[in-house]
Design an enzyme around this catalytic site. Structure first.
Site, PDB file in Angstrom:
ATOM      1  N   ASP A  93      -7.633 -15.058  11.591  1.00 37.31           N
ATOM      2  CA  ASP A  93      -6.705 -15.640  12.499  1.00 37.31           C
ATOM      3  C   ASP A  93      -6.676 -15.818  13.764  1.00 37.31           C
ATOM      4  O   ASP A  93      -8.000 -15.408  14.722  1.00 37.31           O
ATOM      5  CB  ASP A  93      -5.321 -14.196  12.163  1.00 37.31           C
ATOM      6  CG  ASP A  93      -3.984 -14.661  12.529  1.00 37.31           C
ATOM      7  OD1 ASP A  93      -3.654 -15.889  12.664  1.00 37.31           O
ATOM      8  OD2 ASP A  93      -3.141 -13.822  12.316  1.00 37.31           O
ATOM      9  N   ASP A 128      -0.636 -21.382  16.459  1.00 33.01           N
ATOM     10  CA  ASP A 128       0.691 -21.982  16.190  1.00 33.01           C
ATOM     11  C   ASP A 128       1.764 -20.894  16.693  1.00 33.01           C
ATOM     12  O   ASP A 128       1.391 -19.661  17.121  1.00 33.01           O
ATOM     13  CB  ASP A 128       0.904 -21.804  14.667  1.00 33.01           C
ATOM     14  CG  ASP A 128       0.829 -20.644  13.968  1.00 33.01           C
ATOM     15  OD1 ASP A 128      -0.433 -20.194  14.126  1.00 33.01           O
ATOM     16  OD2 ASP A 128       1.372 -20.121  13.181  1.00 33.01           O
ATOM     17  N   ALA A 196       5.293 -16.927   9.881  1.00 29.17           N
ATOM     18  CA  ALA A 196       6.419 -16.093  10.272  1.00 29.17           C
ATOM     19  C   ALA A 196       7.295 -15.424   9.121  1.00 29.17           C
ATOM     20  O   ALA A 196       8.636 -15.360   9.381  1.00 29.17           O
ATOM     21  CB  ALA A 196       7.284 -16.836  11.106  1.00 29.17           C
ATOM     22  N   CYS A 279      -0.130   5.825 -12.339  1.00 24.54           N
ATOM     23  CA  CYS A 279      -1.030   5.072 -12.363  1.00 24.54           C
ATOM     24  C   CYS A 279      -2.568   5.494 -12.770  1.00 24.54           C
ATOM     25  O   CYS A 279      -2.528   6.717 -12.742  1.00 24.54           O
ATOM     26  CB  CYS A 279      -1.412   4.471 -10.687  1.00 24.54           C
ATOM     27  SG  CYS A 279      -2.600   3.408 -10.549  1.00 24.54           S
ATOM     28  N   CYS A 281      -5.700   3.962 -11.824  1.00 24.43           N
ATOM     29  CA  CYS A 281      -6.666   3.495 -11.203  1.00 24.43           C
ATOM     30  C   CYS A 281      -7.439   4.784 -10.949  1.00 24.43           C
ATOM     31  O   CYS A 281      -7.313   5.927 -11.139  1.00 24.43           O
ATOM     32  CB  CYS A 281      -6.045   2.912 -10.042  1.00 24.43           C
ATOM     33  SG  CYS A 281      -5.809   4.353  -8.540  1.00 24.43           S
ATOM     34  N   CYS A 284      -5.993   7.634  -8.878  1.00 25.42           N
ATOM     35  CA  CYS A 284      -5.007   8.233  -9.585  1.00 25.42           C
ATOM     36  C   CYS A 284      -5.335   9.190 -10.461  1.00 25.42           C
ATOM     37  O   CYS A 284      -4.919   9.959 -11.170  1.00 25.42           O
ATOM     38  CB  CYS A 284      -3.881   7.401  -9.972  1.00 25.42           C
ATOM     39  SG  CYS A 284      -3.160   6.618  -8.603  1.00 25.42           S
TER      40      CYS A 284
END
Length: 492
Positions: A93, A128, A196, A279, A281, A284
């Protein structure tokens, strides 16, 4: 279509694609999530992002690097990839976020593009102006003109193999977003972020996010890779992909972990309020909420961030499989039940069913009617549009039931809400193989009535009789006066 972006599969406006990033010598499969890496605070090491989570691309902030004395020279000497320890593609960025937050930055597009090239960025960003939502039109037009100049400055820069973003601004004005998309597409820049969006995303204004994306897409055309800046909550990924977005960048995994928040596909939970993890994962599976609350703040934050990334990448894989299987809108429908703002976003997306239909496959595996919103899906619109191609006999019975054993009609066609009428020869074709509930709702009946209207309009000389299963008044009122109706329940 731009040479560096190839579309492989479509569903609604969602697609699986291949984005070639020549400077990194990698090809990124889209939809892709770019975890945001703060060069000053590595919550999760970039090497782990690739190896453990499957991130093919990440994003970091070149303005922060340029402005931070203790790391700037090191990054210039080592190169961005070695500094971060990441061998995938890296987008940078430009400082536009800081511009939006603080009102001014001390760098031009020409300077920051050159800096991004020097440090080895693979996809650079100009400076921008991210015009916030609800800005007055004069401000939006003035700042869009500044963004257009930034794109021109980026075109003039020496970039070599580095790809360059062309942000699409315009605040909450659909016509400005479309104009900005058309202008960006006419440049020789490469990737097209819808900018934005963070204020809209943070306030759950998902319908307006969809409107901004669809407006930008109308200007950009179908072949442009589209990045939704600042989007990374797993709850809204399916919606954003179905609207036509290909890339997402997320700092949410780290920011929300720092705040003790736990991401799910249906919203955000607070660690303090959880007794169980919904969850499986690695985080978890190996810990309970009480475990995480018992660690020091740094360890709790790290583990929460890891879970947040796991659930986000899992959802992205689920989205890809839905595109491949042709049931992306079924997934969006399910996600829309998790939050009222998501339902608003889904309904806003279906306002553009005619646009979605242009890229929606004509044949898929399944269509499940699970909400009245499904009556507005592009498959329904496509079927009813094609009814105008069918020649009907002089005297035709349309019925939700089987053909009567004795009748004097020239032919009997079935009627299936929400699609409407169809001849028997099409009964085994998509989408008429759809699974629909026996207790059809008013929306499905009204949609089916629109199908009868389309057939009647295309065949003005045909005598039509409709046998319906106790349709609502609103559906029956849509029918032309010349269509005879029979309530099948009354007939027994």
């Amino acid at each position: 279509m731009r040479d560096h972006f190839e579309i492989r599969d479509h569903d609604a406006a969602g697609r699986i694609g291949r984005l070639e990033v020549p400077r990194a010598d990698v090809t990124v499969e889209t939809p892709a999530l770019l975890p945001v890496v703060n060069p000053n605070v590595l919550t999760i090491e970039p090497e782990r992002l690739r190896g453990e989570f499957g991130a093919e691309m990440l994003i970091t902030n070149s303005y922060i690097i340029r402005s931070t004395d203790r790391i700037r020279d090191r990054v210039v000497d080592e190169g961005l990839h070695d500094f971060l320890g990441f061998d995938g593609a890296i987008m940078t960025d430009s400082g536009s976020f800081q511009l939006a937050e603080y009102g001014d930055i001390d760098v031009t597009t020409a300077e920051i593009i050159e800096f991004q090239r020097r440090i080895g960025s693979d996809v650079a960003t100009p400076v921008d102006v991210p015009t916030p939502p609800d800005a007055d039109r004069e401000q939006a037009e003035r700042e869009l003109a500044t963004t257009k100049q930034a794109l021109a400055d980026a075109e003039d820069a020496e970039t070599g193999e580095m790809l360059v973003n062309a942000p699409v601004q315009g605040s909450t004005y659909a016509d400005l977003r479309e104009e900005a998309g058309r202008h960006a597409a006419a440049t020789d820049l490469d990737v097209f972020p819808v900018g934005a969006m963070v204020p809209l995303l943070n306030s759950y204004r998902y319908a307006e996010v969809v409107e901004a994306v669809r407006a930008a897409k109308r200007g950009l055309g179908p072949g442009a890779p589209v990045h939704l800046f600042g989007a990374g909550h797993p709850m809204m990924l399916a919606l954003a992909v179905a609207a036509g977005c290909d890339l997402f960048d997320s700092a949410a995994y780290a920011l929300m972990a720092r705040d003790g928040r736990y991401l799910t596909v249906s919203g955000t939970e607070h660690l303090e309020e959880l007794d169980y993890f919904p969850c499986s994962c690695p985080v978890c599976a190996d810990h309970t909420p009480a475990d995480l609350r018992g660690f020091d703040d740094g360890e709790t934050e790290r583990l929460l961030a890891e879970h947040n990334l796991h659930v986000t990448f899992e959802e992205l894989r689920r989205v890809k499989e839905a595109i491949r299987s042709g049931n992306l809108l079924d997934l969006v429908d399910r996600r829309a039940r998790g939050h009222p703002a998501m339902l608003d976003g889904y309904r806003a997306l279906l306002d553009h069913a005619d646009e979605l239909e242009r890229t929606d496959p004509g044949s898929k595996d399944a269509f499940f009617y699970t909400s009245h919103e499904a009556a507005r899906r592009p498959e329904v619109e496509r079927h009813q549009t094609r009814l105008a191609r069918l020649a009907a006999p002089d005297d035709l019975l349309l019925t939700e039931s089987k053909a009567p054993s004795n009748h004097t009609y020239d032919a009997v066609w079935r009627v299936k809400p929400p699609f409407g009428p169809y001849p028997p020869a099409l009964s085994e074709t998509y989408p008429l193989t759809a699974e629909v509930p026996e207790r059809t709702d008013d929306a499905a009946q009204v949609a089916a009535a629109e199908g009868v209207v389309a057939l009647a309009d295309a065949n003005p000389e045909t005598a039509l009789t409709l046998g319906h299963d106790a349709w609502c008044d609103r559906a029956l009122e849509r029918l032309p006066e010349r269509v005879e109706t029979e309530n099948l329940r009354t007939l027994g």
